[in-house]
Design a protein around this motif. Structure first.
Motif, PDB file in Angstrom:
ATOM      1  N   UNK A  85      17.764  40.180  15.363  1.00  0.00           N
ATOM      2  CA  UNK A  85      16.810  40.965  16.147  1.00  0.00           C
ATOM      3  C   UNK A  85      15.422  40.541  15.701  1.00  0.00           C
ATOM      4  N   UNK A  86      14.642  40.055  16.656  1.00  0.00           N
ATOM      5  CA  UNK A  86      13.414  39.322  16.364  1.00  0.00           C
ATOM      6  C   UNK A  86      12.224  39.978  17.051  1.00  0.00           C
ATOM      7  N   UNK A  87      11.156  40.162  16.311  1.00  0.00           N
ATOM      8  CA  UNK A  87       9.866  40.542  16.892  1.00  0.00           C
ATOM      9  C   UNK A  87       8.939  39.347  16.716  1.00  0.00           C
ATOM     10  N   UNK A  88       8.447  38.829  17.834  1.00  0.00           N
ATOM     11  CA  UNK A  88       7.650  37.602  17.814  1.00  0.00           C
ATOM     12  C   UNK A  88       6.261  37.871  18.366  1.00  0.00           C
ATOM     13  N   UNK A  89       5.257  37.518  17.583  1.00  0.00           N
ATOM     14  CA  UNK A  89       3.860  37.602  18.007  1.00  0.00           C
ATOM     15  C   UNK A  89       3.344  36.183  18.153  1.00  0.00           C
ATOM     16  N   UNK A  90       3.046  35.792  19.372  1.00  0.00           N
ATOM     17  CA  UNK A  90       2.636  34.421  19.654  1.00  0.00           C
ATOM     18  C   UNK A  90       1.263  34.120  19.063  1.00  0.00           C
ATOM     19  N   UNK A  91       1.013  32.861  18.721  1.00  0.00           N
ATOM     20  CA  UNK A  91      -0.330  32.498  18.258  1.00  0.00           C
ATOM     21  C   UNK A  91      -1.335  32.581  19.395  1.00  0.00           C
ATOM     22  N   UNK A  92      -2.588  32.774  19.029  1.00  0.00           N
ATOM     23  CA  UNK A  92      -3.680  32.802  20.010  1.00  0.00           C
ATOM     24  C   UNK A  92      -4.623  31.635  19.732  1.00  0.00           C
ATOM     25  N   UNK A  93      -5.115  31.048  20.831  1.00  0.00           N
ATOM     26  CA  UNK A  93      -6.026  29.916  20.732  1.00  0.00           C
ATOM     27  C   UNK A  93      -7.295  30.198  21.530  1.00  0.00           C
ATOM     28  N   UNK A  94      -8.393  29.624  21.075  1.00  0.00           N
ATOM     29  CA  UNK A  94      -9.646  29.755  21.812  1.00  0.00           C
ATOM     30  C   UNK A  94      -9.629  28.839  23.028  1.00  0.00           C
ATOM     31  N   UNK A 147     -11.406  26.428  23.520  1.00  0.00           N
ATOM     32  CA  UNK A 147     -11.557  25.058  23.047  1.00  0.00           C
ATOM     33  C   UNK A 147     -10.337  24.523  22.322  1.00  0.00           C
ATOM     34  N   UNK A 148      -9.298  25.363  22.163  1.00  0.00           N
ATOM     35  CA  UNK A 148      -8.065  24.912  21.517  1.00  0.00           C
ATOM     36  C   UNK A 148      -7.959  25.255  20.054  1.00  0.00           C
ATOM     37  N   UNK A 149      -8.962  25.914  19.486  1.00  0.00           N
ATOM     38  CA  UNK A 149      -8.900  26.294  18.081  1.00  0.00           C
ATOM     39  C   UNK A 149      -7.988  27.492  17.872  1.00  0.00           C
ATOM     40  N   UNK A 150      -7.408  27.585  16.681  1.00  0.00           N
ATOM     41  CA  UNK A 150      -6.512  28.691  16.361  1.00  0.00           C
ATOM     42  C   UNK A 150      -7.316  29.955  16.093  1.00  0.00           C
ATOM     43  N   UNK A 151      -7.057  31.000  16.856  1.00  0.00           N
ATOM     44  CA  UNK A 151      -7.704  32.293  16.667  1.00  0.00           C
ATOM     45  C   UNK A 151      -6.865  33.179  15.751  1.00  0.00           C
ATOM     46  N   UNK A 152      -5.547  33.218  15.995  1.00  0.00           N
ATOM     47  CA  UNK A 152      -4.637  33.973  15.132  1.00  0.00           C
ATOM     48  C   UNK A 152      -3.280  33.282  15.113  1.00  0.00           C
ATOM     49  N   UNK A 153      -2.640  33.170  13.952  1.00  0.00           N
ATOM     50  CA  UNK A 153      -1.368  32.447  13.845  1.00  0.00           C
ATOM     51  C   UNK A 153      -0.197  33.264  14.378  1.00  0.00           C
TER      52      UNK A 153
END
Length: 243
Positions: free
Chosen positions: A169-178, A180-186
Motif C-alpha cells: 500500500x503506497x502513498x506517492x507524492x510526485x516531484x514538482x518542477x519549475x 524552467x525545469x528546475x526541481x521545486x520539491x522532490x
C-alpha cells in the motif's frame, strides 16, 4: 461618584456572558467543507478508486513498446512472461494512493539474490519500488523487497514465503518542477508491506538508476510501470486513488 457603581454593575453582568462564549464548544466546530463519502467494501477497491486490474483482463495496460499487454491472465491474476518486456498503465498519474498485491514464484531452487522473484513497480515510470522474494534470501538491502531501489533500505523485512500473496500500500507524492525545469520539491513515498510500515515519507534523490547516482530530469504525470526481470512474478487486485 454615582457612576462607578453603575459601571461596576455593567462589568459584572458582561463577564459571565464572555465566559460563556469562551466555553462554547461550537466556537471550535468546523461544519464545512463536508468530506465526500467513499464506500470501502470489504475485499474490494474504494468506490472512488481507478481499478487497474479486476482479475479478468489487462485492458488498462499496454506493452512497454505499445500494443496489448503481453502478460498471461489466469485465475484472477496476471503473471510476467519472461522476455516479453514490461507493461504500463494507459493512464498517467501524479500523486496517488496505490494498492498492489504480488506473489513471487513458489519454486526457488537454483535462484538466489536478485535472481529470485524479481520485478518492480515504477511510479511515474522511473522511480522503482522493488519487488523481490526477500524471504530468507540475502541481497544488498537497498535492493531487497520494499526498497526504493538503490536509494532507500526498508525499515524492516516484512516478506512472506515464496508463493504466498503479499501486498504493498503506497502513498506517492510526485516531484514538482519549475517552468524552467528546475526541481521545486522532490518525490516522497510511504509504503506499507503486508500492513507493516517500511518506507516512512521517504524522500527520493531522483529517478532509479542501476549504475550511478540518481538525478531529476523534469517530467509530468506518467504511467505506472511493472517490470519484466525474467521472473514469473504474479499480480492481482491493483487499484489507485488520485490524490
Amino acid at each position: 461618584m454615582t457612576i462607578k457603581p453603575i459601571v461596576a454593575a455593567c462589568f459584572l453582568a458582561v463577564v459571565p456572558a464572555l465566559a460563556q462564549a469562551q466555553d462554547d464548544p461550537a466556537k471550535t466546530e468546523a461544519w464545512t467543507p463536508v468530506p465526500a463519502v467513499v464506500a470501502t467494501p470489504e475485499g474490494a477497491a474504494p468506490s472512488d478508486a481507478v481499478v487497474l486490474f479486476d482479475g479478468t483482463d489487462l485492458s488498462a495496460w499496454e506493452g512497454e513498446q505499445g500494443g496489448d499487454a503481453p502478460w498471461a491472465v489466469a485465475d484472477g491474476a496476471f503473471t510476467v512472461v519472461p522476455g516479453s518486456k514490461g507493461i504500463r498503465t494507459k493512464r498517467r498519474f501524479c500523486d496517488i494512493q496505490l494498492h498492489v498485491e504480488w506473489r513471487s514464484p513458489a519454486e526457488v531452487e537454483g535462484f538466489e539474490g536478485q535472481n529470485r522473484g524479481n520485478s518492480g513497480i515504477f511510479l511515474q515510470e522511473v522511480y522503482e519500488l522493488q519487488v523481490l522474494d526477500s524471504h530468507d534470501n540475502p541481497t544488498y538491502p537497498n535492493g531487497q523487497a520494499a526498497s526504493i531501489y538503490k536509494q532507500a533500505i526498508p525499515l524492516v523485512n516484512a516478506s512472506r514465503a515464496p508463493g504466498v500473496w503479499q501486498a504493498y500500500d503506497i502513498l506517492w507524492k510526485a516531484p514538482r518542477f519549475s517552468e524552467g525545469g528546475g526541481l521545486v520539491s522532490p518525490a516522497r513515498i510511504t509504503v506499507l508491506h503486508n500492513g507493516v510500515l517500511v518506507q516512512d515519507d521517504t524522500v527520493l534523490s531522483g529517478k532509479t538508476e542501476y549504475i550511478g547516482a540518481p538525478s531529476y530530469p523534469p517530467h509530468g504525470c506518467a504511467p505506472i510501470y511493472l517490470q519484466d526481470h525474467d521472473s514469473r512474478v504474479s499480480f492481482r487486485n491493483i487499484w489507485v486513488r488520485e490524490l
